[in-house]
Design an enzyme around this catalytic site. Sequence first.
Site, mmCIF file in Angstrom:
data_model
loop_
_atom_site.group_PDB
_atom_site.id
_atom_site.type_symbol
_atom_site.label_atom_id
_atom_site.label_comp_id
_atom_site.label_asym_id
_atom_site.label_seq_id
_atom_site.Cartn_x
_atom_site.Cartn_y
_atom_site.Cartn_z
ATOM 1 N N HIS A 258 0.845 -1.193 0.000
ATOM 2 C CA HIS A 258 0.000 0.000 0.000
ATOM 3 C C HIS A 258 0.874 1.234 0.000
ATOM 4 O O HIS A 258 1.915 1.249 0.654
ATOM 5 C CB HIS A 258 -0.931 0.022 1.229
ATOM 6 N N ASP A 309 -7.974 -5.465 -0.267
ATOM 7 C CA ASP A 309 -8.459 -6.317 -1.357
ATOM 8 C C ASP A 309 -8.151 -7.793 -1.166
ATOM 9 O O ASP A 309 -8.759 -8.637 -1.824
ATOM 10 C CB ASP A 309 -7.849 -5.854 -2.689
#
Length: 372
Positions: A258, A309
């Site tokens: 991320h 996700d």
Amino acid sequence: MAELMRGLEGVIAAETKISSIIDSQLTYAGYDIDDLTENAQFEEVVFLLWNYRLPNEEELKTLKEKLYNYMTLSPRMYSHFEEYTTDKVHPMTALRTSVSYLAHFDDDADENDEEAMRERAIRIQAKIASLVTSFARVRQGKQPVKPDPSLSYAANFLYMLRGEKPTDVEVEGFNKALILHADHELNASAFTARCTVSSLSDMYSGIAAAVGSLKGPLHGGANEQVMRMLFEIGSIDKVDAYLENAFANKQKVMGFGHRVYKNGDPRAKYLKEMSRKITEETGQKELFEMSVKIADIIKEEKGLLPNVDFYSATVYHSMGIEHDLFTPIFAVSRTAGWTAHILEQLANNRIIRPRANYIGETNRKYEPIEAR
Ligand code: COA
């Protein structure tokens, strides 16, 4: 000229009161995501993102009624889906087109005064659930399902998708998933939405552009790719070989890493727990075990942790949702954030127009075509 920050990393490009990521903790308008995920209904979070405060009973009731009333689509929209079905388009492509098409049915789609914009935000939030679910049904040759006024937004989504009332456990899990995906500070699609309307373009353009941005596998498209990876791997004994090959080929593993969280995504723990529970309940424990093994190896080898996700993929899969609908579901939830960002941008707008560092050739002279 200012220093180039590739991917705008670390650049502050807006002021917002919608959500924040401070010390790896995500808050919506000052409320910790953990608190909201444990206690709130998605509709309350939608109101919170638009108004920076939670609704009272009357306000929540009104919002729910409006969401329900706006869920119905024009019959022309349903017939339009049949064309997409013939073309076999991905549901995110269909969604991008159909969000844009929604503007055709809004008489004052270009009216940007605040009240009209707020009403339009409710309309889009309602209709996006119907767009995703009815497209999913029409492509299977099924009739769209009308929403049920007695159901919450989360329950109605599952009902309109499957035509059967979901269980309480499913609704609870889906409601949490919607809350967890609703906003995320200045992510790529929210920034896209803000850029689009900063020219004083309309809300539909902002949402259609945001859907296009979310579609990419480095952003919302990752959840579908996670499932594809799990199926490609096939069984837990093949995880090591798959990852060795991925590392050797410098392949990015979907659902990991991320830009902002380097110590873990605070949303992932809920989805991991949901994934553990639902894969077990549906007799698909191996998918969860494979996921944990992948996460352990990637942490060990690359120091990367799962993002939102990674475990959402197995959650949606275990709910019987088709894999190419995972990212559209993300879009349904993130519409709350996109519309909030559009409202906030337009409340204090300045066109977003950064600069680029030109690195091409200079001082050239036009050459006639025969001389090139
Ligand atoms: N798999 C393997 N390596 C990864 C990785 C992944 N998922 N994510 C990041 N890395 C590596 C990068 O290759 C880079 O290595 P390098 O320094 O040797 O080049 C390093 O980790 C730093 O990553 P960086 O590319 O700077 O991250 P970013 O901030 O530009 O990108 C993402 C962030 C999310 C786009 C990126 O982590 C990614 O592509 N993840 C997979 C897609 C995904 O899950 N997206 C959903 C995000 S919620």
